[in-house]
Design an enzyme around this catalytic site. Sequence first.
Site, PDB file in Angstrom:
ATOM      1  N   LEU A 178       0.842  -1.182   0.000  1.00 14.41           N
ATOM      2  CA  LEU A 178       0.000   0.000   0.000  1.00 14.41           C
ATOM      3  C   LEU A 178       0.880   1.235   0.000  1.00 14.41           C
ATOM      4  O   LEU A 178       1.971   1.234   0.583  1.00 14.41           O
ATOM      5  CB  LEU A 178      -0.913   0.024   1.238  1.00 14.41           C
ATOM      6  CG  LEU A 178      -1.956  -1.087   1.371  1.00 14.41           C
ATOM      7  CD1 LEU A 178      -2.740  -0.913   2.665  1.00 14.41           C
ATOM      8  CD2 LEU A 178      -2.901  -1.098   0.177  1.00 14.41           C
ATOM      9  N   ASP A 179       0.396   2.294  -0.622  1.00 18.88           N
ATOM     10  CA  ASP A 179       1.099   3.557  -0.600  1.00 18.88           C
ATOM     11  C   ASP A 179       1.267   4.039   0.835  1.00 18.88           C
ATOM     12  O   ASP A 179       0.449   3.717   1.710  1.00 18.88           O
ATOM     13  CB  ASP A 179       0.300   4.586  -1.418  1.00 18.88           C
ATOM     14  CG  ASP A 179       0.996   5.928  -1.490  1.00 18.88           C
ATOM     15  OD1 ASP A 179       1.977   6.039  -2.231  1.00 18.88           O
ATOM     16  OD2 ASP A 179       0.564   6.861  -0.776  1.00 18.88           O
ATOM     17  N   ARG A 180       2.300   4.828   1.076  1.00 19.54           N
ATOM     18  CA  ARG A 180       2.568   5.326   2.424  1.00 19.54           C
ATOM     19  C   ARG A 180       1.356   6.027   3.024  1.00 19.54           C
ATOM     20  O   ARG A 180       1.055   5.885   4.213  1.00 19.54           O
ATOM     21  CB  ARG A 180       3.762   6.290   2.402  1.00 19.54           C
ATOM     22  CG  ARG A 180       4.107   6.854   3.775  1.00 19.54           C
ATOM     23  CD  ARG A 180       5.318   7.765   3.709  1.00 19.54           C
ATOM     24  NE  ARG A 180       5.065   8.977   2.956  1.00 19.54           N
ATOM     25  CZ  ARG A 180       4.528  10.085   3.475  1.00 19.54           C
ATOM     26  NH1 ARG A 180       4.166  10.112   4.752  1.00 19.54           N
ATOM     27  NH2 ARG A 180       4.354  11.150   2.739  1.00 19.54           N
ATOM     28  N   LEU A 181       0.626   6.793   2.238  1.00 20.40           N
ATOM     29  CA  LEU A 181      -0.482   7.581   2.758  1.00 20.40           C
ATOM     30  C   LEU A 181      -1.747   6.760   2.984  1.00 20.40           C
ATOM     31  O   LEU A 181      -2.687   7.239   3.614  1.00 20.40           O
ATOM     32  CB  LEU A 181      -0.794   8.740   1.801  1.00 20.40           C
ATOM     33  CG  LEU A 181       0.337   9.752   1.579  1.00 20.40           C
ATOM     34  CD1 LEU A 181      -0.080  10.794   0.545  1.00 20.40           C
ATOM     35  CD2 LEU A 181       0.723  10.427   2.879  1.00 20.40           C
ATOM     36  N   THR A 182      -1.804   5.550   2.465  1.00 19.01           N
ATOM     37  CA  THR A 182      -2.999   4.715   2.514  1.00 19.01           C
ATOM     38  C   THR A 182      -2.933   3.735   3.673  1.00 19.01           C
ATOM     39  O   THR A 182      -1.870   3.223   4.011  1.00 19.01           O
ATOM     40  CB  THR A 182      -3.162   3.946   1.186  1.00 19.01           C
ATOM     41  OG1 THR A 182      -3.134   4.877   0.100  1.00 19.01           O
ATOM     42  CG2 THR A 182      -4.465   3.176   1.146  1.00 19.01           C
TER      43      THR A 182
END
Length: 479
Positions: A178-182
């Site tokens: 997952l993306d860092r922000l997600t």
Amino acid sequence: MALIPSPREAFPVPPPDTFAEPPAVIIPPCDPWPRPYYLKDRLRKVYPYHFTYNTYCKERWRGREILDIFASEFRDRSVEYYKNTILAGRVVLNGKPITSTSTIVKNGDVISHTLHRHEPPVTAQPIGIVHEDHDLIVINKPAGVPVHPAGRYNYNSIVEIMRADRGYTFKPLPCNRLDRLTSGIMFIGKHKAAAEDMSQQIRDRSVKKEYITRVVGEFPEGEVVCEQPILQISPKLGLNRVRANGKEARTVFKRLAYYPPKEGQDKEVSTTEAEKGKENGMAWKRLRGYSIVRCFPLTGRTHQLRVHLQYLGHPISNDPIYCNQRVFGPSLGQGEEDSENDEDIMTRLERMGKEDIAEAVAYHDEMVDEYNKRKAEKMTGEVCNVCQTPLYSDPGTHELGIYLHAKRYACEDGKWDYETPLPEWALPPPGMEGPMEATTETDPLAVNLEQLSLEGKGNVSGIPNGTDDTATPALAAAG
């Protein structure tokens, strides 16, 4: 027949192959254990530590001076810092001290740079465990924490935090990313065979995914299908847009709830003022209220959900890129399909965190350094007493992620199904009623694809045929 000896010179034997020894590298001064974590103000922080980066000469570096490479490629610190650190012997070439900042770097060279590393803080929220057995750990990843060590993050990453919790010899093997922000569901293999098995299931497109998000405005009721192709416009800035020449992308959306602005909130700023966009972006969002939307990505393009939601006119409400009026203007790029404004958009996006401060509360990796510098210059002015690096103020906990959560992953043949509760930001606001959990009627995984005329338009379980996505798949890229 008698054997007749031949002189050795008649059949020369070539000497065995020899290989040049690889250039020497510098070993990091330490690998601290236990990891130098401490918790403060709801953040997980890392005490500064010395670390050595070893980097092979890239093609574009060949024939260039060492200081020129650092000044143009590594912008974390000033040119004066790099000049001093080279002359002080903290940068070496092939294990040998550099005598001049004009030293030319050649193909095959190894540059080693030892520095006092300051990692950015991440949320102190623990990594949730959704399921665990002898082979796998299914985690609920907190927003704002990268999966692997990369860039400015090392110990503040999912794999290192799990190692710190379970022991030095534990090697967590992420099966998706997952993306860092997600935030949301991730699979961690306990051993290689288990990780490969889950990764293979993902590659075989037998996994259904469901995300939940919070978007600006009143999202339409019923199933909303977006089939706009997506093109990467700028890898550096992480910008993707709907383009006719992009890659095929399909998403099904379904609204779970809509929460209108609170009574009297629209009096905070007039509609005319809100339409000015740049100065009143947050007020403009408040005037529209917000919706909680469930997302079913049928393909796995980078930023697919974020781009499709922007195109539909309902971007994720705290998205630093696609919900940024200073970049896209009051329309936020709704319905845009041409490249006419791309250069202007990239210029404005690059200024975020430099000349401008983005109005969204999360910041893309490429911009966070400059943003933190501006924030620190206004709030601290202190420097590290070891390396003289400027010390930045901490981000607020609300700045560490966006309203996008991988809520559910299910095996298509029913062998397993993992789900998390709704994140806090998706629950009804104080004083309002709304769903506390999803139901079958609002579940995109139960959507009638035949009714939506999507059957036969390719794989509907995840990654499309012919995709170039890797084994840690489009599960995160969809976000």
